[in-house]
Design a protein around this motif. Structure first.
Motif, short mmCIF file in Angstrom:
data_model
loop_
_atom_site.label_atom_id
_atom_site.label_comp_id
_atom_site.label_asym_id
_atom_site.label_seq_id
_atom_site.Cartn_x
_atom_site.Cartn_y
_atom_site.Cartn_z
N ARG A 1 10.99 5.34 -8.74
CA ARG A 1 9.88 6.29 -8.87
C ARG A 1 10.09 7.12 -10.12
NH1 ARG A 1 10.01 10.01 -4.12
NH2 ARG A 1 7.75 10.25 -4.35
N PRO A 2 9.04 7.39 -10.89
CA PRO A 2 9.20 8.15 -12.13
C PRO A 2 9.38 9.64 -11.83
CG PRO A 2 6.89 7.67 -11.75
CD PRO A 2 7.63 6.96 -10.66
N GLY A 3 10.07 10.31 -12.74
CA GLY A 3 10.22 11.75 -12.60
C GLY A 3 11.55 12.16 -12.01
N LYS A 4 12.10 13.25 -12.54
CA LYS A 4 13.41 13.73 -12.10
C LYS A 4 13.40 14.18 -10.66
CE LYS A 4 16.99 17.07 -13.40
NZ LYS A 4 17.39 18.12 -14.37
N PHE A 5 12.30 14.71 -10.18
CA PHE A 5 12.25 15.28 -8.84
C PHE A 5 11.64 14.31 -7.83
CE2 PHE A 5 12.14 18.85 -11.86
CZ PHE A 5 13.28 19.53 -11.45
N HIS A 6 11.58 13.04 -8.19
CA HIS A 6 11.07 12.03 -7.27
C HIS A 6 12.19 11.01 -7.01
CE1 HIS A 6 7.40 13.73 -9.04
NE2 HIS A 6 6.84 13.42 -7.87
N ASP B 1 21.28 7.01 -11.04
CA ASP B 1 21.38 8.42 -11.35
C ASP B 1 20.47 9.30 -10.48
OD1 ASP B 1 19.05 7.55 -12.39
OD2 ASP B 1 19.29 8.44 -14.37
N LYS B 2 19.64 8.69 -9.66
CA LYS B 2 18.79 9.47 -8.78
C LYS B 2 19.05 9.03 -7.34
CE LYS B 2 14.70 8.69 -10.33
NZ LYS B 2 13.23 8.83 -10.43
N LYS B 3 19.83 9.81 -6.62
CA LYS B 3 20.20 9.44 -5.26
C LYS B 3 19.12 9.86 -4.30
CE LYS B 3 24.20 8.10 -6.81
NZ LYS B 3 24.53 6.70 -6.91
N PRO C 1 0.82 -1.23 0.00
CA PRO C 1 0.00 0.00 0.00
C PRO C 1 0.85 1.27 0.00
CG PRO C 1 -0.92 -1.60 1.51
CD PRO C 1 0.40 -2.14 1.08
N LEU C 2 1.92 1.27 0.81
CA LEU C 2 2.80 2.45 0.82
C LEU C 2 3.48 2.62 -0.53
CD1 LEU C 2 4.59 2.43 4.32
CD2 LEU C 2 2.83 4.00 3.49
N ALA C 3 3.84 1.52 -1.17
CA ALA C 3 4.50 1.60 -2.47
C ALA C 3 3.56 2.19 -3.52
CB ALA C 3 4.97 0.21 -2.90
N ARG C 4 2.31 1.75 -3.52
CA ARG C 4 1.36 2.30 -4.50
C ARG C 4 1.11 3.77 -4.23
NH1 ARG C 4 -0.65 -1.85 -7.45
NH2 ARG C 4 -0.65 -3.96 -6.53
N LYS C 5 1.02 4.13 -2.96
CA LYS C 5 0.78 5.53 -2.61
C LYS C 5 1.97 6.40 -3.01
CE LYS C 5 -0.33 8.46 1.37
NZ LYS C 5 -0.59 8.49 2.85
N ASP C 6 3.17 5.83 -2.92
CA ASP C 6 4.40 6.57 -3.22
C ASP C 6 4.73 6.57 -4.71
OD1 ASP C 6 6.41 8.16 -2.17
OD2 ASP C 6 7.82 6.50 -1.99
N GLY C 7 3.92 5.88 -5.52
CA GLY C 7 4.15 5.85 -6.95
C GLY C 7 5.30 4.96 -7.38
N ILE C 8 5.58 3.91 -6.63
CA ILE C 8 6.67 3.01 -6.99
C ILE C 8 6.31 2.24 -8.25
CG2 ILE C 8 8.13 1.11 -6.20
CD1 ILE C 8 8.42 3.71 -4.59
N GLU C 9 7.20 2.25 -9.23
CA GLU C 9 6.97 1.55 -10.49
C GLU C 9 7.66 0.19 -10.57
OE1 GLU C 9 8.10 4.07 -13.71
OE2 GLU C 9 6.09 4.97 -13.85
N ASN C 10 8.70 0.03 -9.78
CA ASN C 10 9.45 -1.23 -9.85
C ASN C 10 10.31 -1.36 -8.60
OD1 ASN C 10 10.54 -3.64 -11.03
ND2 ASN C 10 12.38 -2.48 -11.59
N LEU C 11 10.40 -2.56 -8.07
CA LEU C 11 11.33 -2.87 -6.99
C LEU C 11 12.40 -3.79 -7.57
CD1 LEU C 11 12.37 -3.07 -4.09
CD2 LEU C 11 10.71 -4.89 -3.69
N ARG C 12 13.61 -3.25 -7.71
CA ARG C 12 14.70 -4.07 -8.23
C ARG C 12 15.69 -4.37 -7.11
NH1 ARG C 12 19.11 -0.61 -9.31
NH2 ARG C 12 18.53 1.57 -9.67
#
Length: 430
Positions: free
Chosen positions: A125-130, A427-429, A33-44
């Motif tokens: 998470r998608p997006g440069k600022f996420h 590339d996104k720390k 649920p937290l992942a969907r709320k946070d917009g997670i697209e993939n867990l690698r």
């Protein structure tokens, strides 16, 4: 273990020394649920090993740290996506399994040379600022011992009955700048093995024999005034110094801006670490030109109690019965247990060990020194694959299983377990 959000993602992985070739496994606890709320697209999930070297150079008023990273292996797997089946539970336990390569070098950490292994779970998470969410865990690795190495380890544990190898040295010394020389002889004995398993008691003996210059028979070696004839051998283990030296060489290959025909320029850095085996402590490094990861001495248990056997002085007459030399002998016996990374030689870092005994005698430059190269080898068998894994069985590949559980740490400073210097390539720390 580090976690950006412990409610979102947690790595479950026992912190034990792993063996090259071992199949490792664990779980990632993931809050859907937290992942969907946070917009997670993939867990690698990534398992990774690197050798990293860095060398400091001073150029005028500026200092530059040259760096090089050699990848050992990298495996990436996707554990979850929004399309993954719903288990009906908020927190799912996602298993991971990975076989470590067979030829991995041992874990190691110094400021200018590191061999390090890590796990990383990244919530993309998608997006440069996420920024991505991530959890990381460092683990340690040792090479797998061969069948012969495990047999040697078992023989040492049960009490060595095999052949011994001797290292001998003779030296002439005198107390002043003139006159007849006296003699010192040393013999170091250790089991005759090509390498010695780490974290295993290794028996040894160290014998010192001294012969005085020609004296009168009436000159007894231990006079009543407490001034024994020169050179008096040590009778206590505290009268001599036992040192283990680790000689390290790091290399960094960089672009050569002055030559098109030589695209790489190699920087070298050599240094020696020393461990006082009698005081069971790491000695502070002197004259360091770059930062060091040890700001103070560190306790390391290596040597057990030392037994000294002192022989009675022996009179050896020369041309006349009233003239001759006094021979004295002392033998020290004990065991060494060395919890250090096995000897390594690689593209950008290597290290070797030298055992050193120093016996001080009165007079200038009269410190008698005996050096013995030691090759340290692995002492753990590769465990069989977990039940259900391809190739799993109930037996190790070796005939002799190591006794006792694997140690949780092998001469690794706190900095090894930190997150700095891993070069996680994202590339996104977060």
């Amino acid at each position: 273990m580090t976690t950006a959000n412990p409610q979102l993602i947690t790595i479950r992985f026992p912190n034990l020394v792993r063996v090259a070739g071992e199949t490792i496994e664990g779980h990632v606890d993931f809050n859907v649920p937290l992942a969907r709320k946070d917009g997670i697209e993939n867990l690698r999930f990534e398992v990774r090993g690197v050798i990293r070297t860095q060398i400091y150079r001073q150029y005028g008023d500026a200092g530059i740290v040259h760096k090089e990273t050699v990848p050992l292996f990298s495996s990436v797997d996707s554990l979850w996506t929004p399309e993954s089946p719903d288990t009906g539970s908020d927190v799912v336990s996602l298993p991971f399994r990975f076989k470590l390569p067979d030829d991995l070098p041992p874990s190691f950490y110094r400021w200018d040379g590191t061999v390090r292994y890590s796990l990383e779970a990244v919530c993309e998470r998608p997006g440069k600022f996420h920024p991505n969410r991530r959890a990381r865990q460092i683990f340690s690795v040792t090479p797998a011992a061969s069948k012969n190495q495990l047999l040697a380890k078992e023989s040492l544990r049960q009490g060595w009955t095999g052949p011994w190898k001797e290292t001998k040295k003779e030296e002439k010394i005198r107390q002043g700048i003139w006159g007849e020389y006296s003699h010192v002889y040393a013999t170091f004995s250790i089991p005759d093995l090509p390498s010695f398993p780490i974290a295993t008691p290794i028996p040894y003996s160290f014998q010192i024999v001294t012969e005085t210059k020609t004296v009168d028979h009436s000159d007894h070696p231990d006079d009543k005034h407490g001034h024994p004839l020169f050179p008096a051998p040590p009778t206590l283990s505290t009268d001599l110094t036992q040192i283990l030296c680790r000689k390290i060489e790091c290399r960094v290959r960089t672009d050569n801006i002055f030559s098109r025909t030589k695209p790489k320029y190699t920087h070298h850095e050599k240094r020696t670490e020393t461990f006082d085996l009698q005081k069971n402590r790491r000695l502070e490094e002197k004259d360091r030109k770059a930062p060091t990861d040890y700001g103070q001495t560190e306790s390391i248990t290596c040597t057990q109690a030392v037994e000294a056997i002192v022989d009675e002085p022996e009179w050896i007459p020369k041309d006349h019965k009233s003239r001759g030399i006094w021979r004295r002998s002392v033998r020290f016996t004990s065991t060494l247990t060395l919890p250090f990374a096995p000897t390594l030689s690689s593209e950008t870092i290597d290290w070797q060990y030298i055992l050193q005994f120093v016996v001080p005698f009165p007079g200038l430059t009269n410190n008698f020194k005996l050096e013995i190269p030691l090759e340290l080898g692995p002492g753990l068998a590769c465990p069989p694959p977990p039940t259900g894994a391809p190739g799993s069985s109930n037996h190790s590949y070796a005939d002799v299983l190591p006794a006792g559980p694997a140690p949780s740490i092998l001469d690794l400073p706190p900095a090894y377990w930190g997150e700095d210097g891993h070069d996680w390539d994202d590339d996104k720390k977060s």
